[in-house]
Design a protein around this motif. Structure first.
Motif, PDB file in Angstrom:
ATOM      1  N   LYS A 150       0.617  -1.080  -0.123  1.00  0.00           N
ATOM      2  CA  LYS A 150      -0.079  -0.037  -0.028  1.00  0.00           C
ATOM      3  C   LYS A 150       0.927   1.072   0.130  1.00  0.00           C
ATOM      4  CE  LYS A 150      -3.956  -2.123   2.296  1.00  0.00           C
ATOM      5  NZ  LYS A 150      -4.846  -2.093   3.474  1.00  0.00           N
TER       6      LYS A 150
ATOM      7  N   TYR B  39      -3.213   3.780  -4.406  1.00  0.00           N
ATOM      8  CA  TYR B  39      -4.117   3.249  -3.097  1.00  0.00           C
ATOM      9  C   TYR B  39      -4.953   4.349  -2.664  1.00  0.00           C
ATOM     10  CZ  TYR B  39      -5.224   1.241   1.284  1.00  0.00           C
ATOM     11  OH  TYR B  39      -5.885   0.650   2.425  1.00  0.00           O
TER      12      TYR B  39
ATOM     13  N   PHE C 251      -7.056  -2.364  -7.109  1.00  0.00           N
ATOM     14  CA  PHE C 251      -5.890  -1.936  -6.802  1.00  0.00           C
ATOM     15  C   PHE C 251      -5.248  -3.345  -6.665  1.00  0.00           C
ATOM     16  CE2 PHE C 251      -2.755  -1.868  -3.139  1.00  0.00           C
ATOM     17  CZ  PHE C 251      -1.963  -0.719  -3.536  1.00  0.00           C
TER      18      PHE C 251
ATOM     19  N   ARG D 171       0.607  -7.172  -6.060  1.00  0.00           N
ATOM     20  CA  ARG D 171      -0.287  -6.800  -5.152  1.00  0.00           C
ATOM     21  C   ARG D 171      -1.187  -7.808  -4.983  1.00  0.00           C
ATOM     22  NH1 ARG D 171      -2.097  -1.079  -7.929  1.00  0.00           N
ATOM     23  NH2 ARG D 171       0.106  -0.504  -8.362  1.00  0.00           N
TER      24      ARG D 171
END
Length: 132
Positions: free
Chosen positions: A23, A30, A40, A46
């Motif tokens: 993040k 983000y 995201f 991620r």
């Protein structure tokens, strides 16, 4: 507090620290107002970090319960401590293999972590048979 109890705390910190760097490193993309936005987490790294984070949340209750049960039922504290430290090490390696996209090794480490937790859980049952 025992070493094993500190390992329970360490396992919580491990699953939190699995997702936080992703993040922070992608702070511009983000949106903290939408922390669970699936868009995201579509990127490979991620996505894998989120998977490792979620698996850490899933593994935590059994580990914490096993440690507490073993301690409350009088299992040998040195074995609880050693197995708990081993669990945290295996889980840290698991996170690295998950994020590093090594699925076969990741599965082996997951299995090892589960077996360690099961061993802690059953320590009170077998304590009379241990050569201590």
């Amino acid at each position: 507090m025992t070493v094993a109890e500190w390992c329970v705390f360490a396992s919580v910190m491990l699953y939190l620290l699995t997702i936080v760097p992703v993040k922070w490193a992608n702070a511009k993309q983000y949106d903290n107002a939408r922390p669970r936005d699936p868009a995201f987490y579509q990127d490979g790294l991620r996505s894998r970090a989120l998977g490792a984070h979620q698996n850490g949340i899933e593994a935590f209750p059994f580990f914490a319960a096993a440690v507490l049960l073993a301690e409350f039922r009088g299992a040998p504290q040195n074995l609880i401590n050693e197995l708990s430290v081993l669990f945290v090490i295996v889980r840290a390696a698991y996170v690295l293999t998950y994020v590093g996209d090594r699925p076969s090794l990741r599965s082996i480490l997951w299995t090892l972590g589960f077996l360690i937790t099961a061993a802690i859980f059953f320590l009170p049952l077998i304590r009379n048979y241990l050569p201590l």
